[in-house]
Design a protein around this motif. Sequence first.
Motif, PDB file in Angstrom:
ATOM      1  N   SER A  99       0.861  -1.138  -0.003  1.00  0.00           N
ATOM      2  CA  SER A  99      -0.026   0.110  -0.096  1.00  0.00           C
ATOM      3  C   SER A  99       0.743   1.164   0.069  1.00  0.00           C
ATOM      4  O   SER A  99       0.711   2.208  -0.649  1.00  0.00           O
ATOM      5  N   GLN A 100       2.043   1.353   0.713  1.00  0.00           N
ATOM      6  CA  GLN A 100       3.183   2.277   0.710  1.00  0.00           C
ATOM      7  C   GLN A 100       3.622   2.658  -0.830  1.00  0.00           C
ATOM      8  O   GLN A 100       3.593   3.571  -1.281  1.00  0.00           O
ATOM      9  N   VAL A 101       3.985   1.271  -1.371  1.00  0.00           N
ATOM     10  CA  VAL A 101       4.229   1.410  -2.733  1.00  0.00           C
ATOM     11  C   VAL A 101       3.395   2.111  -3.700  1.00  0.00           C
ATOM     12  O   VAL A 101       3.807   2.809  -4.406  1.00  0.00           O
ATOM     13  N   GLU A 102       2.607   1.521  -3.562  1.00  0.00           N
ATOM     14  CA  GLU A 102       1.072   2.103  -4.181  1.00  0.00           C
ATOM     15  C   GLU A 102       1.079   3.471  -4.508  1.00  0.00           C
ATOM     16  O   GLU A 102       0.748   4.157  -5.407  1.00  0.00           O
ATOM     17  N   LYS A 103       1.065   4.148  -2.974  1.00  0.00           N
ATOM     18  CA  LYS A 103       0.777   5.470  -2.857  1.00  0.00           C
ATOM     19  C   LYS A 103       2.106   6.211  -3.505  1.00  0.00           C
ATOM     20  O   LYS A 103       1.973   7.212  -3.966  1.00  0.00           O
ATOM     21  N   ARG A 104       3.309   5.687  -3.084  1.00  0.00           N
ATOM     22  CA  ARG A 104       4.331   6.486  -3.674  1.00  0.00           C
ATOM     23  C   ARG A 104       4.516   6.460  -5.418  1.00  0.00           C
ATOM     24  O   ARG A 104       4.981   7.217  -5.929  1.00  0.00           O
ATOM     25  N   LEU A 105       4.120   5.385  -5.828  1.00  0.00           N
ATOM     26  CA  LEU A 105       3.895   5.179  -7.264  1.00  0.00           C
ATOM     27  C   LEU A 105       2.771   5.611  -7.971  1.00  0.00           C
ATOM     28  O   LEU A 105       2.501   5.299  -9.305  1.00  0.00           O
ATOM     29  N   LYS A 106       1.807   6.250  -7.393  1.00  0.00           N
ATOM     30  CA  LYS A 106       0.629   6.685  -7.738  1.00  0.00           C
ATOM     31  C   LYS A 106       0.545   7.556  -9.314  1.00  0.00           C
ATOM     32  O   LYS A 106      -0.284   7.456 -10.046  1.00  0.00           O
TER      33      LYS A 106
END
Length: 174
Positions: free
Chosen positions: A6-13
């Motif tokens: 979920s952190q990766v998803e936010k970072r790469l949005k």
Amino acid sequence: MIGNLSQVEKRLKLYQPLPDKKFEVKSGLAPREEAIKQQVRQYWSDKTIADVKKLEGLNLDLSGFDPRRTTNRQLLEVTAFLADQGLIDSDLAHSISSMDMPLDAQGNPLTLDREIDAYEFLTGKLASLNRESFKDNELAKGERIEVNAALSVLLALEGYAKTPREKPLVNIRV
């Protein structure tokens, strides 16, 4: 969601390229989680984005970091930080930090402080995975993607370590 995806998803949005099939891996995760893992590997392999941009916002002192002369402890600390920041997922962090690590009979690390050449280890592993006998193997395909992403992360970190940091205008020490 598993691990830090979920952190990766936010970072790469903001990183929304067309998904490239060559980064697609059957990991057994939910389709959304697999898509995020595919996106982070594609992101680190994307040569149109400068490494400096990929590590934007990273506030970590890596002076003296050299992947040719490092330890698993140093790699573990750096990758844990990157994973906390959402720059890599926990599987990629594990791939980078546990390379060439001697284990005891129970699978516990014997030492984290032995010097290793991360580039040599990963390029050797990649050469092994590229042998003809592994060409059509789905697991080897997934591992090749992982090793290439790990190499890209290490190259970016090495470049970051060699780039001089600007001194802050205000030095506040407690």
